[in-house]
Design a protein around this motif. Sequence first.
Motif, PDB file in Angstrom:
ATOM      1  N   VAL A   1     -49.165 -49.246 -47.754  1.00 26.14           N
ATOM      2  CA  VAL A   1     -49.443 -48.367 -48.893  1.00 26.14           C
ATOM      3  C   VAL A   1     -48.170 -48.144 -49.700  1.00 26.14           C
ATOM      4  N   ARG A   2     -47.061 -47.935 -49.027  1.00 23.24           N
ATOM      5  CA  ARG A   2     -45.792 -47.738 -49.747  1.00 23.24           C
ATOM      6  C   ARG A   2     -45.448 -48.959 -50.573  1.00 23.24           C
ATOM      7  N   HIS A   3     -45.622 -50.148 -50.028  1.00 26.38           N
ATOM      8  CA  HIS A   3     -45.354 -51.360 -50.803  1.00 26.38           C
ATOM      9  C   HIS A   3     -46.326 -51.484 -51.979  1.00 26.38           C
ATOM     10  N   GLY A   4     -47.583 -51.119 -51.767  1.00 27.76           N
ATOM     11  CA  GLY A   4     -48.576 -51.189 -52.829  1.00 27.76           C
ATOM     12  C   GLY A   4     -48.280 -50.238 -53.976  1.00 27.76           C
ATOM     13  N   LEU A   5     -47.625 -49.115 -53.683  1.00 26.56           N
ATOM     14  CA  LEU A   5     -47.277 -48.137 -54.718  1.00 26.56           C
ATOM     15  C   LEU A   5     -45.865 -48.372 -55.252  1.00 26.56           C
ATOM     16  N   SER A   6     -45.218 -49.479 -54.880  1.00 24.95           N
ATOM     17  CA  SER A   6     -43.851 -49.813 -55.295  1.00 24.95           C
ATOM     18  C   SER A   6     -42.845 -48.762 -54.844  1.00 24.95           C
TER      19      SER A   6
END
Length: 59
Positions: free
Chosen positions: A50-55
């Motif tokens: 999720v953190r990677h998906g939200l940059s």
Amino acid sequence: MTTAVAIGSGNLERAEVLKAAMVALVLGLGLLFLTGFAQPEVIHNAAHDVRHGLSFPCH
């Protein structure tokens, strides 16, 4: 007299909004860090994705 009440209630509304925003911020950051440092790999990996998906930089 009516003007003084309107100004006072406007400040009260703003204080309530700021309080709600601070509570949401603390809960959100707590959730982010608790899942980020969780021991079970499934929870950690889900938070990581999720953190990677939200940059959001995480490492």
